[in-house]
Write a protein that holds these residues in place. Structure first.
Motif, PDB file in Angstrom:
ATOM      1  N   LYS A 191     -10.638   7.184  -2.677  1.00 30.39           N
ATOM      2  CA  LYS A 191     -11.051   6.400  -3.074  1.00 30.39           C
ATOM      3  C   LYS A 191     -12.056   6.354  -1.853  1.00 30.39           C
ATOM      4  O   LYS A 191     -13.083   5.703  -2.283  1.00 30.39           O
ATOM      5  CB  LYS A 191      -9.851   5.613  -3.295  1.00 30.39           C
ATOM      6  CG  LYS A 191      -9.418   5.867  -3.993  1.00 30.39           C
ATOM      7  CD  LYS A 191      -7.975   4.400  -4.432  1.00 30.39           C
ATOM      8  CE  LYS A 191      -8.001   2.971  -3.953  1.00 30.39           C
ATOM      9  NZ  LYS A 191      -9.445   2.300  -4.913  1.00 30.39           N
ATOM     10  N   ALA A 192     -11.627   6.808  -0.672  1.00 31.29           N
ATOM     11  CA  ALA A 192     -12.384   6.683   0.525  1.00 31.29           C
ATOM     12  C   ALA A 192     -14.528   6.654   0.056  1.00 31.29           C
ATOM     13  O   ALA A 192     -15.005   6.406   0.742  1.00 31.29           O
ATOM     14  CB  ALA A 192     -11.216   7.163   1.826  1.00 31.29           C
ATOM     15  N   ASN A 193     -14.118   8.012  -0.894  1.00 28.72           N
ATOM     16  CA  ASN A 193     -15.498   8.900  -0.571  1.00 28.72           C
ATOM     17  C   ASN A 193     -16.496   8.931  -2.488  1.00 28.72           C
ATOM     18  O   ASN A 193     -17.473   9.538  -2.456  1.00 28.72           O
ATOM     19  CB  ASN A 193     -15.190  10.047   0.142  1.00 28.72           C
ATOM     20  CG  ASN A 193     -14.391  10.460   1.217  1.00 28.72           C
ATOM     21  OD1 ASN A 193     -15.276  10.466   1.997  1.00 28.72           O
ATOM     22  ND2 ASN A 193     -13.040  10.288   1.855  1.00 28.72           N
ATOM     23  N   THR A 252     -14.972   1.004   5.094  1.00 32.85           N
ATOM     24  CA  THR A 252     -13.910   0.641   5.055  1.00 32.85           C
ATOM     25  C   THR A 252     -13.106   0.455   4.027  1.00 32.85           C
ATOM     26  O   THR A 252     -14.328  -0.380   3.010  1.00 32.85           O
ATOM     27  CB  THR A 252     -12.881  -0.425   5.775  1.00 32.85           C
ATOM     28  OG1 THR A 252     -13.501   0.199   7.393  1.00 32.85           O
ATOM     29  CG2 THR A 252     -11.189  -0.855   5.802  1.00 32.85           C
ATOM     30  N   ASP A 253     -12.072   0.855   2.930  1.00 32.61           N
ATOM     31  CA  ASP A 253     -12.192   0.178   1.826  1.00 32.61           C
ATOM     32  C   ASP A 253     -13.391   0.199   0.729  1.00 32.61           C
ATOM     33  O   ASP A 253     -13.505  -0.861  -0.031  1.00 32.61           O
ATOM     34  CB  ASP A 253     -11.335  -0.892   1.611  1.00 32.61           C
ATOM     35  CG  ASP A 253     -10.408  -0.806   0.489  1.00 32.61           C
ATOM     36  OD1 ASP A 253      -9.976  -0.259  -0.456  1.00 32.61           O
ATOM     37  OD2 ASP A 253      -9.641  -1.861   0.160  1.00 32.61           O
ATOM     38  N   MET A 254     -14.059   1.381   0.578  1.00 28.72           N
ATOM     39  CA  MET A 254     -15.219   1.059  -0.022  1.00 28.72           C
ATOM     40  C   MET A 254     -14.821   0.876  -1.760  1.00 28.72           C
ATOM     41  O   MET A 254     -14.141   1.484  -2.382  1.00 28.72           O
ATOM     42  CB  MET A 254     -16.497   2.119  -0.264  1.00 28.72           C
ATOM     43  CG  MET A 254     -17.213   2.337   1.477  1.00 28.72           C
ATOM     44  SD  MET A 254     -18.118   3.598   1.643  1.00 28.72           S
ATOM     45  CE  MET A 254     -19.540   3.379  -0.001  1.00 28.72           C
ATOM     46  N   GLU A 255     -15.508  -0.060  -2.591  1.00 28.31           N
ATOM     47  CA  GLU A 255     -15.086   0.088  -3.663  1.00 28.31           C
ATOM     48  C   GLU A 255     -16.500  -0.050  -4.674  1.00 28.31           C
ATOM     49  O   GLU A 255     -16.819  -0.558  -4.557  1.00 28.31           O
ATOM     50  CB  GLU A 255     -14.306  -1.614  -4.307  1.00 28.31           C
ATOM     51  CG  GLU A 255     -13.108  -1.354  -3.587  1.00 28.31           C
ATOM     52  CD  GLU A 255     -11.996  -0.514  -4.024  1.00 28.31           C
ATOM     53  OE1 GLU A 255     -12.134  -0.048  -5.104  1.00 28.31           O
ATOM     54  OE2 GLU A 255     -11.059  -0.482  -3.345  1.00 28.31           O
ATOM     55  N   GLY A 256     -16.227  -0.143  -6.223  1.00 32.21           N
ATOM     56  CA  GLY A 256     -17.345  -0.226  -6.895  1.00 32.21           C
ATOM     57  C   GLY A 256     -17.033  -1.461  -8.374  1.00 32.21           C
ATOM     58  O   GLY A 256     -15.892  -1.785  -8.941  1.00 32.21           O
ATOM     59  N   SER A 269     -11.619  -5.019  -2.008  1.00 30.77           N
ATOM     60  CA  SER A 269     -12.285  -4.036  -0.928  1.00 30.77           C
ATOM     61  C   SER A 269     -11.588  -5.200   0.501  1.00 30.77           C
ATOM     62  O   SER A 269     -11.855  -6.084   0.783  1.00 30.77           O
ATOM     63  CB  SER A 269     -13.493  -4.276  -0.516  1.00 30.77           C
ATOM     64  OG  SER A 269     -14.021  -3.823   0.642  1.00 30.77           O
ATOM     65  N   ASN A 270     -10.240  -4.845   1.200  1.00 34.48           N
ATOM     66  CA  ASN A 270      -9.939  -5.482   1.632  1.00 34.48           C
ATOM     67  C   ASN A 270     -10.224  -7.061   2.196  1.00 34.48           C
ATOM     68  O   ASN A 270     -10.483  -8.008   2.765  1.00 34.48           O
ATOM     69  CB  ASN A 270     -10.301  -5.652   3.237  1.00 34.48           C
ATOM     70  CG  ASN A 270      -9.234  -3.738   3.337  1.00 34.48           C
ATOM     71  OD1 ASN A 270      -9.986  -2.988   3.946  1.00 34.48           O
ATOM     72  ND2 ASN A 270      -8.260  -3.843   3.128  1.00 34.48           N
ATOM     73  N   GLY A 271      -9.701  -7.781   0.357  1.00 37.95           N
ATOM     74  CA  GLY A 271      -9.762  -9.414   0.432  1.00 37.95           C
ATOM     75  C   GLY A 271     -11.260  -9.461   0.135  1.00 37.95           C
ATOM     76  O   GLY A 271     -11.033 -10.685  -1.004  1.00 37.95           O
ATOM     77  N   LEU A 272     -11.753  -8.598  -0.579  1.00 30.70           N
ATOM     78  CA  LEU A 272     -12.791  -9.361  -1.738  1.00 30.70           C
ATOM     79  C   LEU A 272     -12.878  -8.748  -2.639  1.00 30.70           C
ATOM     80  O   LEU A 272     -12.379  -7.447  -2.801  1.00 30.70           O
ATOM     81  CB  LEU A 272     -13.871  -8.882  -0.957  1.00 30.70           C
ATOM     82  CG  LEU A 272     -15.194  -9.632  -1.879  1.00 30.70           C
ATOM     83  CD1 LEU A 272     -16.300 -10.170  -0.290  1.00 30.70           C
ATOM     84  CD2 LEU A 272     -16.219  -9.667  -2.564  1.00 30.70           C
TER      85      LEU A 272
END
Length: 393
Positions: A191-193, A252-256, A269-272
């Motif tokens: 998930k991080a990459n 940190t905690d990249m999302e899409g 992503s840590n809250g968003l």
């Protein structure tokens, strides 16, 4: 050989338009497209004798059928379609595992991140991840490694053909960002990459095909090794793989949020989190991460606000994305505030890493300590949540 005996908007200021011009962004990507008839890539590496492995890539399938090849080495480690509605990982020591899908869980003609992992030391020995989520796990104990030697010995790693055998079906669709590791990658590492390009010198990265040359018949290995591939029939295409270009301190905690997520929300992503009410088209996506900071700050605020989250989220995006943004205050700040009315909260944005933020949206609804900002036009840059009363964050 790859390894030998290795154990492995609302409204924003007008100047935003200048910032959004495509320059160094990952908005467009070159990928290889395979016609499902006779296209393949032959590399000069092998998956021989691995204590752990990970095969991962971005996949855009047009269709599927049984024994349709994706990536692997015949008679050793093979990954592809087990049937028209399943993905399967097979090894010559460790059995196999399949994941069944349908048009909703794994639709065609959209990008998906897929990773298959083998662990020779502990159960579950085989795992299949799709878009960062574990979809299937199992298999049998392979012993100390996933096999040594194979028959016939001439086989190397292939993309799109000669994975299940000489009679398997060719892959029909596109591929990008193919990564071959000689160790098992954890779900957190995957998930991080998955939403960013690698440097190419990461530990245990044995082959890495960015597919960034966009020309020629050589598939360049972008790792520190030289396991180039020979392209047979496959052609280059310009596509939109959901990759983001974020500052190193904001990864940190990249999302899409992209086409494959449909009407559901992104992962947080840590809250968003972001959500859309209708499916995005391929060229429209957002990738975001944060600076891994908790608590609050009173600096760089616009008038009308008195406090903001110290956690800042950076967003990279392609095309046009309008989304609902929900921020979980306790996750974002680590605090347990007195939650105020939705209108007490502002979504702030700035282009660069310093300077005052600008208010771009007012809270539309509140649920517990989750504040939702509705219909926000997403722009590149940095976001925080702010409040008009100190006790609200």
């Amino acid at each position: 050989m790859l390894s030998t005996n290795i154990t492995l908007a609302q409204i924003i200021p007008s100047f935003q338009g200048v910032y959004d011009k495509k320059s160094t962004s990952f908005s467009t990507s070159s990928s290889l497209t395979f016609d499902g008839s006779n296209d393949k890539v032959t590399t000069n590496g092998t998956l021989d004798n691995l204590g752990g492995f990970t095969l991962e890539l971005w996949l855009y399938p047009h269709s599927a059928s049984g024994s349709m090849a994706i990536i692997g080495e015949n008679n050793l480690i093979e990954f592809g379609y087990g049937s028209a509605t399943s993905l399967r990982i097979w090894t010559n020591s460790g059995g196999n595992k399949s994941w069944s899908f349908n048009s909703t869980t794994f639709p065609f003609n959209t990008w998906h991140h897929v990773a298959v992992v083998g662990d020779a030391t502990a159960s579950p020995y085989l795992r299949i991840y799709v878009n960062g989520d574990l979809k299937a796990s199992g298999g049998s104990n392979p012993g100390s490694t996933f096999g040594v030697g194979h028959n016939p010995t001439s086989y190397t790693i292939y993309l799109a053909k000669t994975v299940w055998g000489t009679g398997d079906n060719y892959y029909d669709g596109l591929m990008d960002e193919v990564r071959i590791w000689n160790d098992l990658r954890t779900q957190d590492e995957i998930k991080a990459n998955m939403f960013k390009q690698l440097n190419g010198d990461e530990n245990n990265l044995q082959a890495y095909y960015k597919m960034s040359t966009a020309t020629g018949t050589t598939l360049v290995d972008n790792s520190s090794n030289s396991y180039d591939g020979t392209i047979s029939g496959a052609t280059w295409a310009t596509t939109y793989v959901p990759l983001g270009n974020l500052n190193s301190s904001y990864q940190t905690d990249m999302e899409g949020l992209w086409e494959a997520t449909g009407t559901s929300t992104s992962q947080a992503s840590n809250g968003l989190t972001m959500s859309v009410s209708s499916t995005l088209s391929e060229e429209n996506f957002a990738v975001f991460g944060n600076n891994n900071t908790s608590n609050t700050s009173t600096s760089e605020l616009p008038s009308g606000t008195v406090i903001r989250s110290a956690r800042i989220w950076q967003v990279d995006k392609s095309g046009t994305v309008s989304a609902n943004i929900t921020i979980d205050i306790s996750d974002a700040t680590g605090n347990s505030p007195t939650v105020g009315a939705a209108t007490n909260y502002k979504l702030l944005h700035r282009i660069g890493t310093s300077g005052n933020f600008t208010s771009v949206a007012t809270g539309g609804s509140v649920s517990s300590d989750n504040i939702t900002f509705s219909g926000v036009t997403i722009h590149k840059g940095f976001y925080v949540i702010a409040a008009t009363e100190s006790s609200n964050l």
